[in-house]
Design a protein around this motif. Sequence first.
Motif, PDB file in Angstrom:
ATOM      1  N   GLU A   2       0.831  -1.192   0.000  1.00 32.47           N
ATOM      2  CA  GLU A   2       0.000   0.000   0.000  1.00 32.47           C
ATOM      3  C   GLU A   2       0.874   1.254   0.000  1.00 32.47           C
ATOM      4  O   GLU A   2       1.866   1.330   0.712  1.00 32.47           O
ATOM      5  CB  GLU A   2      -0.892   0.001   1.246  1.00 32.47           C
ATOM      6  CG  GLU A   2      -1.909   1.096   1.273  1.00 32.47           C
ATOM      7  CD  GLU A   2      -2.855   0.948   2.445  1.00 32.47           C
ATOM      8  OE1 GLU A   2      -3.950   0.409   2.240  1.00 32.47           O
ATOM      9  OE2 GLU A   2      -2.486   1.361   3.553  1.00 32.47           O
ATOM     10  N   LYS A   4       1.073   5.338   0.695  1.00 28.95           N
ATOM     11  CA  LYS A   4       0.471   6.455   1.406  1.00 28.95           C
ATOM     12  C   LYS A   4       0.866   7.718   0.651  1.00 28.95           C
ATOM     13  O   LYS A   4       2.050   7.918   0.347  1.00 28.95           O
ATOM     14  CB  LYS A   4       0.957   6.507   2.848  1.00 28.95           C
ATOM     15  CG  LYS A   4       0.489   5.295   3.623  1.00 28.95           C
ATOM     16  CD  LYS A   4       0.874   5.353   5.058  1.00 28.95           C
ATOM     17  CE  LYS A   4       0.377   4.063   5.696  1.00 28.95           C
ATOM     18  NZ  LYS A   4       0.422   4.066   7.099  1.00 28.95           N
ATOM     19  N   ALA A  10      -2.306  13.150  -2.805  1.00 26.95           N
ATOM     20  CA  ALA A  10      -3.520  12.441  -2.396  1.00 26.95           C
ATOM     21  C   ALA A  10      -4.730  12.990  -3.139  1.00 26.95           C
ATOM     22  O   ALA A  10      -5.614  12.231  -3.552  1.00 26.95           O
ATOM     23  CB  ALA A  10      -3.717  12.566  -0.881  1.00 26.95           C
ATOM     24  N   GLU A  11      -4.760  14.298  -3.344  1.00 29.29           N
ATOM     25  CA  GLU A  11      -5.872  14.913  -4.078  1.00 29.29           C
ATOM     26  C   GLU A  11      -5.897  14.423  -5.522  1.00 29.29           C
ATOM     27  O   GLU A  11      -6.942  14.050  -6.051  1.00 29.29           O
ATOM     28  CB  GLU A  11      -5.752  16.436  -4.040  1.00 29.29           C
ATOM     29  CG  GLU A  11      -5.959  17.033  -2.669  1.00 29.29           C
ATOM     30  CD  GLU A  11      -5.670  18.517  -2.639  1.00 29.29           C
ATOM     31  OE1 GLU A  11      -5.792  19.174  -3.688  1.00 29.29           O
ATOM     32  OE2 GLU A  11      -5.314  19.021  -1.562  1.00 29.29           O
ATOM     33  N   GLY A  14      -7.019  10.870  -5.708  1.00 27.01           N
ATOM     34  CA  GLY A  14      -8.370  10.602  -5.241  1.00 27.01           C
ATOM     35  C   GLY A  14      -8.427   9.858  -3.921  1.00 27.01           C
ATOM     36  O   GLY A  14      -9.421   9.214  -3.598  1.00 27.01           O
ATOM     37  N   GLY A  15      -7.337   9.916  -3.154  1.00 28.98           N
ATOM     38  CA  GLY A  15      -7.320   9.269  -1.843  1.00 28.98           C
ATOM     39  C   GLY A  15      -5.925   9.242  -1.256  1.00 28.98           C
ATOM     40  O   GLY A  15      -4.936   9.383  -1.971  1.00 28.98           O
ATOM     41  N   ARG A  16      -5.852   9.048   0.047  1.00 22.97           N
ATOM     42  CA  ARG A  16      -4.560   9.052   0.743  1.00 22.97           C
ATOM     43  C   ARG A  16      -3.823   7.723   0.672  1.00 22.97           C
ATOM     44  O   ARG A  16      -2.632   7.666   0.943  1.00 22.97           O
ATOM     45  CB  ARG A  16      -4.763   9.451   2.198  1.00 22.97           C
ATOM     46  CG  ARG A  16      -5.258  10.883   2.358  1.00 22.97           C
ATOM     47  CD  ARG A  16      -5.386  11.255   3.817  1.00 22.97           C
ATOM     48  NE  ARG A  16      -4.125  11.100   4.513  1.00 22.97           N
ATOM     49  CZ  ARG A  16      -3.287  12.085   4.791  1.00 22.97           C
ATOM     50  NH1 ARG A  16      -3.579  13.308   4.431  1.00 22.97           N
ATOM     51  NH2 ARG A  16      -2.166  11.859   5.435  1.00 22.97           N
ATOM     52  N   THR A  17      -4.526   6.651   0.334  1.00 19.54           N
ATOM     53  CA  THR A  17      -3.869   5.344   0.227  1.00 19.54           C
ATOM     54  C   THR A  17      -4.298   4.668  -1.069  1.00 19.54           C
ATOM     55  O   THR A  17      -5.435   4.821  -1.519  1.00 19.54           O
ATOM     56  CB  THR A  17      -4.213   4.418   1.418  1.00 19.54           C
ATOM     57  OG1 THR A  17      -5.608   4.203   1.449  1.00 19.54           O
ATOM     58  CG2 THR A  17      -3.730   4.998   2.735  1.00 19.54           C
ATOM     59  N   VAL A  18      -3.352   3.936  -1.646  1.00 25.19           N
ATOM     60  CA  VAL A  18      -3.620   3.173  -2.870  1.00 25.19           C
ATOM     61  C   VAL A  18      -2.933   1.819  -2.731  1.00 25.19           C
ATOM     62  O   VAL A  18      -1.723   1.756  -2.492  1.00 25.19           O
ATOM     63  CB  VAL A  18      -3.082   3.897  -4.131  1.00 25.19           C
ATOM     64  CG1 VAL A  18      -3.325   3.043  -5.375  1.00 25.19           C
ATOM     65  CG2 VAL A  18      -3.702   5.274  -4.287  1.00 25.19           C
ATOM     66  N   ARG A  19      -3.707   0.756  -2.835  1.00 24.45           N
ATOM     67  CA  ARG A  19      -3.154  -0.596  -2.764  1.00 24.45           C
ATOM     68  C   ARG A  19      -2.697  -1.013  -4.159  1.00 24.45           C
ATOM     69  O   ARG A  19      -3.390  -0.768  -5.143  1.00 24.45           O
ATOM     70  CB  ARG A  19      -4.207  -1.564  -2.241  1.00 24.45           C
ATOM     71  CG  ARG A  19      -3.667  -2.979  -2.077  1.00 24.45           C
ATOM     72  CD  ARG A  19      -4.503  -3.812  -1.152  1.00 24.45           C
ATOM     73  NE  ARG A  19      -4.469  -3.403   0.235  1.00 24.45           N
ATOM     74  CZ  ARG A  19      -3.448  -3.625   1.087  1.00 24.45           C
ATOM     75  NH1 ARG A  19      -2.369  -4.235   0.662  1.00 24.45           N
ATOM     76  NH2 ARG A  19      -3.516  -3.256   2.331  1.00 24.45           N
ATOM     77  N   ARG A  39      -3.288   4.886 -10.884  1.00 21.74           N
ATOM     78  CA  ARG A  39      -3.655   6.302 -10.769  1.00 21.74           C
ATOM     79  C   ARG A  39      -2.843   7.119 -11.781  1.00 21.74           C
ATOM     80  O   ARG A  39      -1.907   7.820 -11.431  1.00 21.74           O
ATOM     81  CB  ARG A  39      -3.398   6.833  -9.363  1.00 21.74           C
ATOM     82  CG  ARG A  39      -4.178   6.138  -8.259  1.00 21.74           C
ATOM     83  CD  ARG A  39      -5.679   6.395  -8.385  1.00 21.74           C
ATOM     84  NE  ARG A  39      -6.410   5.943  -7.215  1.00 21.74           N
ATOM     85  CZ  ARG A  39      -6.833   4.704  -7.008  1.00 21.74           C
ATOM     86  NH1 ARG A  39      -6.574   3.762  -7.898  1.00 21.74           N
ATOM     87  NH2 ARG A  39      -7.515   4.392  -5.919  1.00 21.74           N
TER      88      ARG A  39
END
Length: 97
Positions: A2, A4, A10-11, A14-19, A39
């Motif tokens: 994952e 962070k 993050a914006e 589209g999120g603070r975490t990406v697996r 992403r």
Amino acid sequence: MEWKLFADLAEVAGGRTVRVSAGPGDTVGDALDDLLEARPALRDRVLEDGELADHINLLRNGTNVLHQDGLETELESGDELALFPPVSGGSEGSRRS
């Protein structure tokens, strides 16, 4: 594994975490490729001429990978990966939470 992501990264993602699918035995570069595939909007923000942009901090377990083996740093179970954009200035008061 994952990722962070912090601040505008993050914006953009589209999120603070990406697996991602990268795991032990893969490299940080493999995990970064997976992140950018998942992403694609991050690509222009994180890469310059196909390489990690100088102003992006890529950390593995809190240590910049440039102080390890760079993108060839091998991942181990339990690793934490993080991307930080450059830290911007401002008054002391504006940096407090």
